[in-house]
Design a protein around this motif. Structure first.
Motif, PDB file in Angstrom:
ATOM      1  N   UNK A  79       1.081  -8.857 -15.809  1.00  0.00           N
ATOM      2  CA  UNK A  79       2.190  -8.589 -16.666  1.00  0.00           C
ATOM      3  C   UNK A  79       3.402  -8.331 -16.140  1.00  0.00           C
ATOM      4  N   UNK A  80       3.223  -7.466 -14.837  1.00  0.00           N
ATOM      5  CA  UNK A  80       4.613  -7.321 -13.952  1.00  0.00           C
ATOM      6  C   UNK A  80       5.076  -8.358 -13.584  1.00  0.00           C
ATOM      7  N   UNK A  81       4.266  -9.180 -13.039  1.00  0.00           N
ATOM      8  CA  UNK A  81       4.709 -10.539 -12.250  1.00  0.00           C
ATOM      9  C   UNK A  81       4.659 -12.009 -12.901  1.00  0.00           C
ATOM     10  N   UNK A  82       4.531 -11.880 -14.161  1.00  0.00           N
ATOM     11  CA  UNK A  82       4.119 -12.804 -15.293  1.00  0.00           C
ATOM     12  C   UNK A  82       5.267 -13.954 -14.787  1.00  0.00           C
ATOM     13  N   UNK A  83       6.379 -13.655 -14.674  1.00  0.00           N
ATOM     14  CA  UNK A  83       7.612 -14.680 -14.906  1.00  0.00           C
ATOM     15  C   UNK A  83       7.451 -15.300 -13.153  1.00  0.00           C
ATOM     16  N   UNK A  84       7.120 -14.442 -12.303  1.00  0.00           N
ATOM     17  CA  UNK A  84       7.364 -15.107 -10.862  1.00  0.00           C
ATOM     18  C   UNK A  84       5.912 -15.914 -10.780  1.00  0.00           C
ATOM     19  N   UNK A  85       4.929 -15.663 -11.262  1.00  0.00           N
ATOM     20  CA  UNK A  85       3.615 -16.442 -11.152  1.00  0.00           C
ATOM     21  C   UNK A  85       3.740 -17.573 -11.931  1.00  0.00           C
ATOM     22  N   UNK A  86       4.237 -17.651 -13.335  1.00  0.00           N
ATOM     23  CA  UNK A  86       4.461 -18.769 -13.851  1.00  0.00           C
ATOM     24  C   UNK A  86       5.607 -19.804 -13.330  1.00  0.00           C
ATOM     25  N   UNK A  87       6.486 -19.342 -12.652  1.00  0.00           N
ATOM     26  CA  UNK A  87       7.429 -20.422 -11.873  1.00  0.00           C
ATOM     27  C   UNK A  87       6.678 -21.186 -11.100  1.00  0.00           C
ATOM     28  N   UNK A  88       5.460 -20.896 -10.756  1.00  0.00           N
ATOM     29  CA  UNK A  88       4.783 -21.721  -9.731  1.00  0.00           C
ATOM     30  C   UNK A  88       3.825 -22.892 -10.461  1.00  0.00           C
ATOM     31  N   UNK A  89       3.501 -22.513 -11.804  1.00  0.00           N
ATOM     32  CA  UNK A  89       2.774 -23.267 -12.458  1.00  0.00           C
ATOM     33  C   UNK A  89       3.630 -24.861 -12.836  1.00  0.00           C
ATOM     34  N   UNK A  90       2.951 -25.764 -12.494  1.00  0.00           N
ATOM     35  CA  UNK A  90       3.691 -26.907 -12.580  1.00  0.00           C
ATOM     36  C   UNK A  90       3.822 -27.602 -14.288  1.00  0.00           C
ATOM     37  N   UNK A  91       4.615 -27.995 -14.520  1.00  0.00           N
ATOM     38  CA  UNK A  91       4.499 -28.537 -16.091  1.00  0.00           C
ATOM     39  C   UNK A  91       4.862 -30.196 -16.273  1.00  0.00           C
ATOM     40  N   UNK A  92       3.643 -30.622 -17.146  1.00  0.00           N
ATOM     41  CA  UNK A  92       3.667 -31.908 -17.092  1.00  0.00           C
ATOM     42  C   UNK A  92       4.875 -32.478 -17.822  1.00  0.00           C
ATOM     43  N   UNK A  93       5.907 -33.786 -17.410  1.00  0.00           N
ATOM     44  CA  UNK A  93       6.859 -34.112 -17.847  1.00  0.00           C
ATOM     45  C   UNK A  93       6.318 -35.261 -19.032  1.00  0.00           C
ATOM     46  N   UNK A  94       7.229 -35.464 -20.076  1.00  0.00           N
ATOM     47  CA  UNK A  94       6.883 -36.269 -20.972  1.00  0.00           C
ATOM     48  C   UNK A  94       7.882 -35.980 -22.192  1.00  0.00           C
ATOM     49  N   UNK A  95       7.479 -36.762 -23.303  1.00  0.00           N
ATOM     50  CA  UNK A  95       8.025 -36.522 -24.569  1.00  0.00           C
ATOM     51  C   UNK A  95       7.607 -34.984 -24.976  1.00  0.00           C
TER      52      UNK A  95
END
Length: 281
Positions: free
Chosen positions: A164-180
């Motif tokens: 919870x404390x580092x959620x934003x930082x952790x999620x910034x390293x998670x790739x997101x699939x491009x697309x529609x």
């Protein structure tokens, strides 16, 4: 005929050496407590039913206490005047009414329910089982409350608060699939974002189970002067569903699914009390 004469001092020395060879190196008994030792296959069904009821009763009383403390009415007229789906224990989150009051089950509540379950199961085992098994049930109480509840809850809670404390930082390293911007891509990306919290939950739970098992064995050894090697088996994982439910509550965004899973916690927390009550060394 010649007789050999042995002095008293030599006899004493010989006797001492024999004792030294045969004496145990440790002052406590070493035993190995496995699932076979604590299995309920030799416990009659009558005892199982009675212990289960005593454990359920303990959890039910504690649940009522938690509900009352959180502001829910225990008045039978109020309870039975509404649909069961609106009762404190069964009410789940709804997007139609997001501000509706819900019963929260987090760390303190889990420990309260687990303690009540253990007390109920121990009381049932003491009342309905042979008294010679009571000391073993006390040892199992330590194993269940520490190894299966307290230490895993602390570990899962620790990693969840870290997330919870580092959620934003952790999620910034998670790739997101491009697309529609279709529903399939959105769900896939949502799953990707859920992977870090899931991985941390599994890590915290794994560390908690192993550490809790070792700690409970150590404490039982110090209290009862008996070295206990209680190994983790598959059946020992039954009570840990409540830890996963708690992790969902602490980590996931509030939703119908997360609150529905959390509502199963009291049922699974009946397991520690049941295991305590039927335990026999």
């Amino acid at each position: 005929m010649t007789f050999s004469r042995v002095s008293n001092s030599n006899l004493e020395k010989h006797h001492y050496n024999n004792l030294k060879k045969t004496s145990p190196s440790k002052s406590y008994e070493k035993t190995s407590i496995s699932n076979k030792d604590r299995s309920d296959e030799f416990v009659d069904s009558s005892l199982k039913r009675k212990v289960l009821l005593s454990s359920v009763a303990g959890v039910a009383i504690a649940s009522a206490f938690v509900a009352k403390k959180q502001g829910f009415s225990l008045n039978p007229k109020v309870i039975f005047s509404q649909s069961p789906k609106n009762w404190a224990m069964f009410k789940i989150f709804s997007k139609k009414n997001p501000d509706a009051k819900l019963m929260e089950i987090e760390e303190k509540e889990i420990l309260t329910l687990a303690g009540a379950s253990a007390l109920g199961g121990l009381a049932g085992g003491a009342a309905f089982d042979d008294k010679k098994y009571f000391k073993g049930k006390l040892r199992e109480t330590v194993n269940q409350l520490l190894g299966n509840v307290l230490v895993p809850v602390i570990c899962v809670s620790g990693v969840s608060h870290f997330y919870d404390k580092n959620k934003a930082k952790i999620l910034s390293y998670v790739p997101q699939a491009p697309g529609l911007s279709g529903k399939g891509i959105k769900y896939f990306n949502k799953i990707l974002k859920a992977l870090p919290s899931a991985a941390l939950t599994v890590l915290g739970l794994g560390v908690g189970i192993v550490a809790g098992n070792k700690l409970s064995n150590f404490i039982n050894e110090k209290i009862y002067h008996k070295h206990v090697e209680r190994k983790i088996k598959k059946t020992d994982f039954a009570p840990h569903v409540d830890d996963l439910s708690m992790a969902v509550t602490l980590m996931a965004d509030k939703s119908a699914m997360s609150t529905a899973i959390t509502r199963t916690v009291p049922a699974f927390l009946c397991v520690p009390g049941y295991q305590i009550g039927i335990h026999r060394d």
